[in-house]
Scaffold this active site. Structure first.
Site, mmCIF file in Angstrom:
data_model
loop_
_atom_site.group_PDB
_atom_site.id
_atom_site.type_symbol
_atom_site.label_atom_id
_atom_site.label_comp_id
_atom_site.label_asym_id
_atom_site.label_seq_id
_atom_site.Cartn_x
_atom_site.Cartn_y
_atom_site.Cartn_z
ATOM 1 N N TYR A 132 7.839 48.156 19.428
ATOM 2 C CA TYR A 132 7.296 47.896 18.087
ATOM 3 C C TYR A 132 8.423 47.628 17.090
ATOM 4 C CZ TYR A 132 2.737 49.644 19.605
ATOM 5 O OH TYR A 132 1.548 49.828 20.246
ATOM 6 N N LYS A 134 3.069 83.246 14.263
ATOM 7 C CA LYS A 134 2.198 82.316 13.511
ATOM 8 C C LYS A 134 2.295 80.914 14.085
ATOM 9 C CE LYS A 134 5.872 81.881 10.059
ATOM 10 N NZ LYS A 134 6.259 82.136 8.662
HETATM 11 C C1 LIG Z 1 7.565 82.663 8.997
HETATM 12 C C2 LIG Z 1 8.075 83.890 8.331
HETATM 13 C C3 LIG Z 1 9.100 84.632 8.926
HETATM 14 C C4 LIG Z 1 9.852 84.154 10.140
HETATM 15 O O1 LIG Z 1 10.769 83.137 9.715
HETATM 16 P P1 LIG Z 1 11.867 82.500 10.686
HETATM 17 O O2 LIG Z 1 12.711 81.669 9.783
HETATM 18 O O3 LIG Z 1 11.129 81.666 11.677
HETATM 19 O O4 LIG Z 1 12.593 83.622 11.310
HETATM 20 C C5 LIG Z 1 9.461 85.827 8.321
HETATM 21 N N1 LIG Z 1 8.839 86.253 7.185
HETATM 22 C C6 LIG Z 1 7.882 85.556 6.569
HETATM 23 C C7 LIG Z 1 7.271 86.066 5.326
HETATM 24 C C8 LIG Z 1 7.474 84.336 7.116
HETATM 25 O O5 LIG Z 1 6.527 83.622 6.499
#
Ligand SMILES: *Cc1c(COP(=O)(O)O)cnc(C)c1O
Length: 376
Positions: free
Chosen positions: A269, A52
């Site tokens: 800055y 994702k």
């Molecule tokens: C994003 C996600 C994961 C992966 O999580 P990590 O902490 O990056 O390993 C697993 N399960 C669900 C439901 C998620 O939304």
């Protein structure tokens, strides 16, 4: 490292011939594969690689292609992310973690041969309303304590019964998600595991509990399927770093100008860094518009050439400043690593008051360069 150095599609608008700006995100696909194998081995069973958010900023299609020969499947947040992978020819199983936002999306997800999470009543109804969607693979999500998405333990049996009664549901997997698996000392995760086991006892279907922290820190979270994300990218979510993980992204740039400061000179800055002695500062061609966090203070670690140094002053939109006072041999052209194998991203994240996930997802405007080959 082997030869493949294809630029990501998003970088096609930055033809290298017209851009000598030395900033880039180097993505090591060998390290990605190494970390996937490690996750799968530690957990046992199968593992869906979480791709994702454009593979946490690493490029979802390139990462999917690199992992395709060894991965059991992939996980994305929502339908459009799955579509991008299917459009690129990725045929592996893809689980949509948020499930579908409407019945129309469910029909589209089925047409794309995706697996869907069902975490609330409206998603059950959409599935029940479409008996023609033969072969659906549904992941029923249990809220075992995170109090975010999922069916309450008391409602799980009924949801399971309804899905099992749908002939279009070919496979039903039971899943849950951890709120605090990155905290080894607290009982929350053991409580979630116990809650999930009690809520699902005797129900047919495979089980999926572990995210990265679950894989690394909680042997009791073993199920049929792991869902590792951040660990694939070599950023350790646990407090004690695991030496076996290999960072996948190196965010790098170079010094493009050098300034000498006199005592009392205020740099950048806000004049946040005031020299108290003569010092030498390097201007580095990367800034917060590229995803390097603006919030880090003076002292945040960087690597200049082969030596450790630090950020001085405030990070600007297009550049940042590093201390070269103790590095007389460093100058224009010196390579700077902002994070990667030599500068743990967790240190930068801690200095910025955030987590590695956010830093990685926010990388943009720099070309990605893939190394390590794309095949298995
Ligand atoms: C994003 C996600 C994961 C992966 O999580 P990590 O902490 O990056 O390993 C697993 N399960 C669900 C439901 C998620 O939304």
């Amino acid at each position: 490292m082997s030869a493949s150095t294809a630029l990501a599609p998003h970088a096609a608008s930055l033809p290298p011939a017209f851009s000598d700006r030395p900033s880039r995100a180097v993505i090591d696909l060998d390290a990605l594969r190494h970390n996937y194998r490690l996750a799968r081995g530690r957990h046992g069973g199968r593992a869906l690689a979480a791709l994702k958010a454009d593979a946490y900023g690493h490029g979802d299609v390139a990462c999917a292609r690199a992992l395709a020969p060894l991965a059991d499947g992939f996980a994305v947040a929502f339908l459009a992310e799955a579509h991008a992978l299917r459009a690129a020819g990725i045929a592996a199983p893809i689980l949509i973690l948020e499930g579908c936002f409407s019945a129309e999306e469910l029909v589209a997800a089925h047409a794309m041969d995706c697996w869907v999470v069902a975490h609330q009543e409206s998603q059950l109804r959409a599935i029940e309303a479409h008996p023609e969607l033969a072969g659906l693979n549904v992941w029923l999500k249990v809220d075992s304590g995170m109090r975010r998405a999922g069916f309450l333990p008391a409602d799980v049996r009924d949801a399971h019964r309804r899905l099992a009664a749908c002939p279009q549901v070919a496979r039903l997997t039971l899943m849950t998600h951890f709120a605090r698996a990155d905290e080894p000392g607290v009982p929350a995760t053991a409580d979630q595991i116990a809650c999930f086991e009690a809520a699902t006892a005797g129900l047919a279907g495979e089980r999926s509990l572990a995210n990265s922290a679950g894989v690394l820190g909680w042997p009791a979270a073993r199920g049929d399927w792991a869902r590792p994300g951040i660990l694939l990218y070599g950023a350790d979510p646990m407090p004690l770093p695991d030496a076996a993980l290999r960072p996948v992204m190196t965010l790098e740039s170079a010094v493009f100008a050098v300034r000498d400061l006199q005592p009392g000179d205020a740099l950048g800055y806000g004049g946040r860094f005031v020299a108290d002695a003569p010092c030498r500062v390097g201007l580095v061609a990367i800034g917060y518009a590229d995803g390097y966090p603006r919030t880090v203070p003076t002292g945040t670690p960087v690597l200049v050439g082969e030596q450790s140094s630090r950020i001085v002053g405030r990070v600007s939109m297009d550049l940042l400043t590093v201390d070269l006072t103790h590095l007389p041999e460093a100058g224009i052209g010196s390579r700077v690593e902002l994070w990667g194998p030599r500068v743990p991203i967790n240190l930068v994240a801690a200095a910025a008051g955030t987590i590695s996930y956010e830093l990685l997802c926010h990388v943009r405007r720099v070309p990605r360069m893939y190394v390590g080959g794309t095949g298995g």
